[in-house]
Write a protein that holds these residues in place. Structure first.
Motif, short mmCIF file in Angstrom:
data_model
loop_
_atom_site.label_atom_id
_atom_site.label_comp_id
_atom_site.label_asym_id
_atom_site.label_seq_id
_atom_site.Cartn_x
_atom_site.Cartn_y
_atom_site.Cartn_z
N HIS A 157 0.83 -1.21 0.00
CA HIS A 157 0.00 0.00 0.00
C HIS A 157 0.87 1.26 0.00
N PRO A 158 0.60 2.19 -0.92
CA PRO A 158 1.45 3.37 -1.03
C PRO A 158 1.41 4.32 0.17
N GLN A 159 0.39 4.24 1.00
CA GLN A 159 0.28 5.15 2.14
C GLN A 159 0.84 4.55 3.43
N VAL A 160 1.22 3.28 3.40
CA VAL A 160 1.71 2.61 4.61
C VAL A 160 3.22 2.80 4.72
N LEU A 161 3.64 3.39 5.85
CA LEU A 161 5.06 3.59 6.12
C LEU A 161 5.65 2.39 6.86
N ALA A 162 4.86 1.83 7.79
CA ALA A 162 5.34 0.71 8.61
C ALA A 162 4.14 0.06 9.29
N PHE A 163 4.34 -1.18 9.75
CA PHE A 163 3.32 -1.83 10.58
C PHE A 163 3.99 -2.81 11.51
#
Length: 190
Positions: A157-163
């Motif tokens: 996903h382009p908006q996800v920086l980290a999880f």
């Protein structure tokens, strides 16, 4: 003056004004609705008969799903994310302002809802959200499907920086904290 001569003059004027005019074949007003594209309609009907539905392109691929174990802790950070940010995320030190529960859903429904949820969170400039995917310890020994898919989708996903997997009080290995880009206010993702 006679009314008859005025009526005759008016009639002659009218006849000369409409000389060469053809009667209307359609007596309905144009409502501005688009005309039916018969070729497109036929193609849609044919597609319905063959069972082909249009493919929704949302950027989340199922082609290479990374299988994970039910109790496996998930953690991922995109390029440029500092280790300290990932540690804060893992430690639950970044408060989440939204949450979605996907477990028990089909893969397609979960995918659609996750995409919409992340789009809405991004639109609202939310920094961190929680996604509950469950861990589905299966009797047949297979890996948890939804957890594996969510792990794969979030990386794409382009908006996800980290999880990162959540603390036990927030769902443990059945949920993840997701750190999102905030686009409107520059400089906050560093």
């Amino acid at each position: 003056m006679s009314h008859d001569s005025n009526d005759t003059d008016d009639l002659e004027l009218f006849r000369s004004a409409v000389k060469g005019a053809k009667p209307l074949r359609v007596d309905q007003a144009d409502t501005g609705k688009p005309r039916i594209d018969k070729d497109r309609l036929q193609a849609r009907r044919q597609g319905a008969l063959t069972g082909q539905e249009p493919v929704r392109v949302d950027g989340l691929s199922d082609q290479f799903v990374i299988d994970v174990h039910p109790e496996e802790e998930l953690a991922w950070a995109g390029n440029g994310i500092q280790d300290s940010q990932l540690r804060k995320l893992k430690g639950g030190q970044i408060p989440f302002d939204g949450s979605i529960d996907l477990h028990g859903m089909t893969v397609e429904k979960a995918r659609d809802l996750l995409w919409e949820f992340l789009a809405e969170a991004t639109r609202l400039e939310i920094r961190c959200v929680r996604v509950t995917h469950g861990k589905a310890v299966r009797k047949d020994g297979r890996k948890p499907i939804l957890k594996s898919h969510v792990n794969t989708w979030l990386r794409q996903h382009p908006q996800v920086l980290a999880f990162s997997s959540c603390l036990p009080r927030h769902g443990g290995t059945g949920s993840v904290y997701v750190l999102l880009k905030r686009t409107m206010l520059e400089g906050r993702d560093e």
